[in-house]
Scaffold this active site. Structure first.
Site, mmCIF file in Angstrom:
data_model
loop_
_atom_site.group_PDB
_atom_site.id
_atom_site.type_symbol
_atom_site.label_atom_id
_atom_site.label_comp_id
_atom_site.label_asym_id
_atom_site.label_seq_id
_atom_site.Cartn_x
_atom_site.Cartn_y
_atom_site.Cartn_z
ATOM 1 N N ASP A 67 -3.553 -7.823 4.833
ATOM 2 C CA ASP A 67 -4.516 -7.602 3.756
ATOM 3 C C ASP A 67 -4.678 -8.828 2.850
ATOM 4 O O ASP A 67 -3.907 -9.789 2.931
ATOM 5 C CB ASP A 67 -4.095 -6.377 2.914
ATOM 6 C CG ASP A 67 -2.600 -6.371 2.585
ATOM 7 O OD1 ASP A 67 -1.957 -7.430 2.681
ATOM 8 O OD2 ASP A 67 -2.074 -5.306 2.227
ATOM 9 N N ASN A 136 3.841 4.543 -3.517
ATOM 10 C CA ASN A 136 3.002 5.718 -3.278
ATOM 11 C C ASN A 136 2.824 5.986 -1.777
ATOM 12 O O ASN A 136 1.982 6.768 -1.373
ATOM 13 C CB ASN A 136 1.631 5.535 -3.943
ATOM 14 C CG ASN A 136 0.889 4.318 -3.389
ATOM 15 O OD1 ASN A 136 1.366 3.659 -2.455
ATOM 16 N ND2 ASN A 136 -0.278 4.017 -3.935
ATOM 17 N N HIS A 138 1.878 3.737 0.495
ATOM 18 C CA HIS A 138 0.843 2.974 1.187
ATOM 19 C C HIS A 138 1.446 1.985 2.186
ATOM 20 O O HIS A 138 2.586 1.544 2.036
ATOM 21 C CB HIS A 138 -0.142 2.297 0.212
ATOM 22 C CG HIS A 138 0.340 1.071 -0.486
ATOM 23 N ND1 HIS A 138 -0.028 0.760 -1.778
ATOM 24 C CD2 HIS A 138 1.137 0.045 -0.102
ATOM 25 C CE1 HIS A 138 0.516 -0.387 -2.131
ATOM 26 N NE2 HIS A 138 1.237 -0.848 -1.131
ATOM 27 N N GLU A 143 -4.262 3.164 0.764
ATOM 28 C CA GLU A 143 -3.798 3.980 -0.344
ATOM 29 C C GLU A 143 -3.885 5.472 -0.009
ATOM 30 O O GLU A 143 -4.558 5.849 0.958
ATOM 31 C CB GLU A 143 -4.670 3.694 -1.575
ATOM 32 C CG GLU A 143 -4.636 2.233 -2.039
ATOM 33 C CD GLU A 143 -3.347 1.854 -2.766
ATOM 34 O OE1 GLU A 143 -2.289 2.446 -2.474
ATOM 35 O OE2 GLU A 143 -3.394 0.946 -3.619
HETATM 36 C C1 GLP Z 1 1.737 -4.515 -1.482
HETATM 37 C C2 GLP Z 1 1.249 -4.840 -0.054
HETATM 38 C C3 GLP Z 1 1.988 -4.023 0.981
HETATM 39 C C4 GLP Z 1 3.456 -3.993 0.609
HETATM 40 C C5 GLP Z 1 3.642 -3.182 -0.637
HETATM 41 C C6 GLP Z 1 5.083 -3.138 -1.157
HETATM 42 O O1 GLP Z 1 0.779 -4.042 -2.323
HETATM 43 N N1 GLP Z 1 -0.161 -4.709 0.154
HETATM 44 O O2 GLP Z 1 1.765 -4.572 2.270
HETATM 45 O O3 GLP Z 1 4.197 -3.390 1.640
HETATM 46 O O4 GLP Z 1 2.737 -3.557 -1.641
HETATM 47 O O5 GLP Z 1 5.403 -4.292 -1.868
HETATM 48 P P1 GLP Z 1 6.878 -4.724 -2.219
HETATM 49 O O6 GLP Z 1 7.493 -5.141 -0.930
HETATM 50 O O7 GLP Z 1 6.737 -5.858 -3.170
HETATM 51 O O8 GLP Z 1 7.544 -3.538 -2.804
#
Ligand code: GLP
Length: 245
Positions: A67, A136, A138, A143
């Site tokens: 993304d 959440n 995702h 989302e």
């Molecule tokens: C982000 C990314 C995800 C990631 C998630 C968790 O928003 N788009 O691909 O897995 O949030 O992030 P973190 O690893 O910093 O907890």
């Protein structure tokens, strides 16, 4: 789902790196799906270590990131393109033309979504997809309430995600409100998926993903339907499952 419960972030990163390096050694031109966020940084460090020791080369490897934020150009410090350069690409021998990240600034967004899907297919699909998980539930930026049939698409970010990701920005108002993300269908088409989860704040999402109903309300729950998923989870992120045994 194959579940590996490990002690901590360090062990999670090491186990994940072993899977990635094993894949590249058996198929140097592997197509990797890559994630951003704090979770995979340790994995990327381990990959650099393996590369620096001369154990693996990424010269033929192709990558597709999950993304990118809408509105951030690749040279913006908070873009995922810059994150990947700083945390991995600049430190290994991967060819820059083999690193794919959707553009967050292109005018024709729906064309970019289609182009990204086509490019993944043209490379024969993703061999190994690395995922983190949002609080959440995702995956990528899919989302809650995402359609499971979605391919690469434009998403509106959840309030929770904007709040969680504000730590990477100077001011919370700077967090983009939308993103371009591989869809659930794109992710489900990967031949193998490795999801990493670390820390107490992920315990509810991990519980829902593994033990909960399969529902778009918790996008990662769809992974219960994938035939080849490995969850590498540390004790903190696994704690809710352990407590409910
Ligand atoms: C982000 C990314 C995800 C990631 C998630 C968790 O928003 N788009 O691909 O897995 O949030 O992030 P973190 O690893 O910093 O907890």
């Amino acid at each position: 789902m194959n579940i590996l419960v490990v002690k901590d972030y360090e062990e999670m990163s090491e186990k994940a790196a072993h899977i990635v390096v094993g894949k590249i050694l058996s198929k140097p031109d592997s197509v990797l799906g890559l994630a951003t966020g704090s979770t995979p940084i340790g994995l990327y460090r381990k990959l650099m270590d393996f590369y620096n020791c001369g154990l693996v080369s990424f010269a033929e490897t192709i990558t597709f990131n999950l993304d990118e934020y809408i509105g951030l150009s690749a040279d913006c410090s908070q873009s995922y393109a810059m994150f990947m350069k700083n945390n991995l690409f600049n430190h290994i021998d991967i060819k820059r033309e083999n690193c794919n990240i959707p553009s967050g600034t292109i005018n024709d967004r729906s064309k970019e979504c289609q182009y990204y899907e086509k490019k993944i297919k043209a490379h024969g699909g993703i061999d190994l997809q690395i995922l983190g998980i949002g609080r959440n539930g995702h995956i990528g930026f899919n989302e809650p309430d995402v359609k499971f049939e979605a391919q690469t698409h434009i998403v509106k970010l959840d309030e929770q995600t904007i709040f969680d990701n504000a730590r990477f920005f100077e001011r919370s108002e700077d967090v983009p409100k939308s993103a371009i993300s591989m869809g659930i269908k794109t992710i489900m088409q990967s031949r193998k998926i490795v999801l990493l989860a670390s820390g107490k704040e992920k315990a509810d999402a991990v519980f829902g993903m593994v033990k909960g109903q399969i529902t778009p309300k918790l996008p990662a729950s769809v992974l219960q339907l994938h035939p080849n998923v490995t969850l590498i989870v540390d004790e903190d992120a696994y704690s809710k499952i352990n407590n409910n045994k």
